[in-house]
Design an enzyme around this catalytic site. Structure first.
Site, mmCIF file in Angstrom:
data_model
loop_
_atom_site.group_PDB
_atom_site.id
_atom_site.type_symbol
_atom_site.label_atom_id
_atom_site.label_comp_id
_atom_site.label_asym_id
_atom_site.label_seq_id
_atom_site.Cartn_x
_atom_site.Cartn_y
_atom_site.Cartn_z
ATOM 1 N N PRO A 1 -13.111 -7.380 -1.875
ATOM 2 C CA PRO A 1 -13.924 -6.948 -3.012
ATOM 3 C C PRO A 1 -13.168 -7.168 -4.316
ATOM 4 C CG PRO A 1 -13.806 -5.234 -1.333
ATOM 5 C CD PRO A 1 -12.773 -6.264 -0.983
ATOM 6 N N LYS A 2 -13.901 -7.589 -5.363
ATOM 7 C CA LYS A 2 -13.291 -7.773 -6.683
ATOM 8 C C LYS A 2 -13.543 -6.518 -7.509
ATOM 9 C CE LYS A 2 -12.930 -10.993 -10.531
ATOM 10 N NZ LYS A 2 -12.835 -9.916 -11.543
ATOM 11 N N PHE A 3 -12.504 -5.727 -7.703
ATOM 12 C CA PHE A 3 -12.632 -4.469 -8.431
ATOM 13 C C PHE A 3 -12.737 -4.725 -9.937
ATOM 14 C CE2 PHE A 3 -11.361 -2.947 -4.395
ATOM 15 C CZ PHE A 3 -11.706 -1.608 -4.328
#
Length: 301
Positions: free
Chosen positions: A22-24
């Protein structure tokens, strides 16, 4: 420490040997734990340890000679809040101590670059990932490894369901890949029409920039003037310009520091140039639509 970068893609990469994270929605941050102390470095190379005393204190648990790459985030109401991360990053040292209590930061680590003083960047991502998990899981929050999967179907589910938690999209890496320092060796899949643009200049003055002049990654590379900046972005741009040592040009030299760009509906607009450019995250579709909306600067933190 030059960090790895990611190139934007429009569809989810699939195939053997890929990992998905996931790209925070936060600020890029390198944590360096020496024998004596902890240093927090922004993507630009600027030292920001004083802005995040809570993370610096937590990082003292790491063994000496550890360097991590990751994202600092602030959780609020069940999701990451980029505006709150900006607030933390901009705080003075005195204010940072107060905000660390009311807006505690978390660190989503996605790579280990050094361990016990040994540079592990040349090792494959799969091995670095195992080292990262073994290092951080016993410690727990606020230092945590980001989730990872090699299942593209689960990654697709994350992509569709996690935006409600403030997740921007996915980052895709090869399992056999060394750490691509300073290169766009990873891939990123974002939601919506958000993209990175080169900031080649700004309108207004160095102390009060009004809009940014952008070159989008697609199109004919004609500079476009953004929609007016918010007050927070004006301050951020002014700080970035000041950090480069760019002063208000004297009246007799103004013309040499100004060129023109196309502003939708406005024709030619004078602006001050930036060389090298900054990077901004913008929302934009095409020249037939309203001017690009600047969401944030991506270069400094």
């Amino acid at each position: 420490m030059r960090v790895a970068l990611a190139a934007a893609v429009r569809t989810l990469p699939r195939g053997a040997g890929l990992a998905y994270e996931p790209k925070f929605d936060g600020h890029r941050l390198v944590i360096a734990r020496s024998a004596a102390d902890v240093v927090l470095q922004a993507r630009s190379g600027r030292i920001v340890t004083s802005a995040f005393p809570d993370l610096a204190a937590a990082a003292l648990q790491l063994p000496a000679g550890t360097v991590l790459d990751g994202e600092v985030v602030v959780w609020h109401a069940g999701r990451t809040d980029f505006a709150l991360v900006q607030r933390r990053a901009a705080a003075t040292a005195a204010r940072a101590a107060v905000l660390a209590q009311s807006l505690p930061a978390s660190y989503a680590a996605f790579d280990v670059l050094e361990l016990a003083g040994l540079d592990v960047r040349a090792r494959p991502y799969e091995r670095r990932r195992a080292l990262l998990v073994d290092l951080l899981l016993p410690l727990g929050p606020p230092l945590q490894p980001v989730p990872m999967t090699t299942d593209p179907e689960l990654a697709a589910t994350w992509y569709e369901t996690l935006p409600a938690s403030g997740i921007e999209g996915l980052v895709v890496k090869r399992l056999d890949q060394a750490y691509p320092a300073g290169r766009r060796g990873w891939q990123k899949l974002r939601h919506t029409d958000v993209r990175d643009a080169a900031v080649v200049g700004y309108t207004g003055t160095p102390r009060r920039p009004l809009a940014l002049v952008l070159v989008l990654p697609v199109g004919d590379e004609t500079p476009l003037v953004s929609s007016p900046l918010t007050a927070a972005l004006r301050r951020e741009v002014a700080e970035a310009v000041a950090a480069r040592g760019t002063a208000e040009p004297p009246a007799t030299a103004t013309a040499t520091a100004i060129t023109t760009a196309t502003a939708i509906g406005l024709g030619e607009v004078p602006y001050r140039t930036l060389d090298p450019p900054l990077t901004a995250e913008v929302r934009h579709t095409s020249a037939r639509h309203p001017p690009p909306e600047v969401l944030r600067l991506r270069t400094d933190l």
